[in-house]
Scaffold this motif. Structure first.
Motif, PDB file in Angstrom:
ATOM      1  N   TYR A 197     101.371 106.231 -23.973  1.00 43.98           N
ATOM      2  CA  TYR A 197     100.410 105.831 -24.999  1.00 43.98           C
ATOM      3  C   TYR A 197      99.486 104.737 -24.467  1.00 43.98           C
ATOM      4  O   TYR A 197      98.275 104.782 -24.658  1.00 43.98           O
ATOM      5  CB  TYR A 197     101.151 105.351 -26.249  1.00 43.98           C
ATOM      6  N   GLU A 198     100.080 103.736 -23.799  1.00 41.19           N
ATOM      7  CA  GLU A 198      99.280 102.639 -23.257  1.00 41.19           C
ATOM      8  C   GLU A 198      98.280 103.145 -22.221  1.00 41.19           C
ATOM      9  O   GLU A 198      97.125 102.723 -22.202  1.00 41.19           O
ATOM     10  CB  GLU A 198     100.198 101.589 -22.643  1.00 41.19           C
ATOM     11  N   LYS A 199      98.733 104.059 -21.381  1.00 40.35           N
ATOM     12  CA  LYS A 199      97.848 104.616 -20.361  1.00 40.35           C
ATOM     13  C   LYS A 199      96.690 105.371 -21.009  1.00 40.35           C
ATOM     14  O   LYS A 199      95.536 105.236 -20.594  1.00 40.35           O
ATOM     15  CB  LYS A 199      98.629 105.549 -19.430  1.00 40.35           C
ATOM     16  N   ARG A 200      97.003 106.150 -22.033  1.00 40.00           N
ATOM     17  CA  ARG A 200      95.964 106.915 -22.735  1.00 40.00           C
ATOM     18  C   ARG A 200      94.948 105.979 -23.373  1.00 40.00           C
ATOM     19  O   ARG A 200      93.741 106.247 -23.352  1.00 40.00           O
ATOM     20  CB  ARG A 200      96.619 107.809 -23.797  1.00 40.00           C
ATOM     21  N   GLN A 201      95.401 104.889 -23.934  1.00 39.08           N
ATOM     22  CA  GLN A 201      94.485 103.927 -24.545  1.00 39.08           C
ATOM     23  C   GLN A 201      93.566 103.297 -23.497  1.00 39.08           C
ATOM     24  O   GLN A 201      92.371 103.105 -23.734  1.00 39.08           O
ATOM     25  CB  GLN A 201      95.269 102.834 -25.286  1.00 39.08           C
ATOM     26  N   THR A 212     111.961 100.995 -26.362  1.00 34.81           N
ATOM     27  CA  THR A 212     111.366 101.065 -25.018  1.00 34.81           C
ATOM     28  C   THR A 212     109.851 101.219 -25.140  1.00 34.81           C
ATOM     29  O   THR A 212     109.360 101.857 -26.084  1.00 34.81           O
ATOM     30  CB  THR A 212     111.934 102.255 -24.232  1.00 34.81           C
ATOM     31  N   PRO A 213     109.117 100.642 -24.215  1.00 36.66           N
ATOM     32  CA  PRO A 213     107.653 100.749 -24.277  1.00 36.66           C
ATOM     33  C   PRO A 213     107.191 102.185 -24.026  1.00 36.66           C
ATOM     34  O   PRO A 213     107.781 102.914 -23.232  1.00 36.66           O
ATOM     35  CB  PRO A 213     107.165  99.833 -23.162  1.00 36.66           C
ATOM     36  N   ASN A 214     106.144 102.559 -24.714  1.00 33.33           N
ATOM     37  CA  ASN A 214     105.578 103.890 -24.567  1.00 33.33           C
ATOM     38  C   ASN A 214     104.424 103.815 -23.565  1.00 33.33           C
ATOM     39  O   ASN A 214     103.271 103.605 -23.927  1.00 33.33           O
ATOM     40  CB  ASN A 214     105.095 104.395 -25.931  1.00 33.33           C
TER      41      ASN A 214
END
Length: 75
Positions: A8-12, A3-5
């Motif tokens: 993590y993507e938002k933090r990046q 499943t996508p994290n």
């Protein structure tokens, strides 16, 4: 399938925004107080070729109308 994290993507994305903002502030602080990026003046301080500074080109809009009767007056 994993499943996508999303966290993590938002933090990046947040880190990228923060970095971009800091770079923009740093660049802004290095410019002279009266210096603006969007002006295209020549080396002598005069506007570059083809630029009108006082906006006098806009004043001829009324003169560019086609001569003749007005559209509402049919006769």
């Amino acid at each position: 399938m994993a499943t996508p994290n999303y966290g993590y993507e938002k933090r990046q994305r947040e880190l990228a925004k923060k970095k971009k903002k800091e770079e923009k502030l740093r660049a802004k602080s290095h410019r002279a107080p009266g210096d603006t990026q969007d002006t295209q003046d020549g080396p002598d301080g005069q506007p570059a070729d083809g630029q009108i500074q006082d906006g006098s080109a806009d004043s001829r809009d009324g003169a560019s109308a086609a001569p003749g009767p007005a559209a509402g007056s049919a006769g």
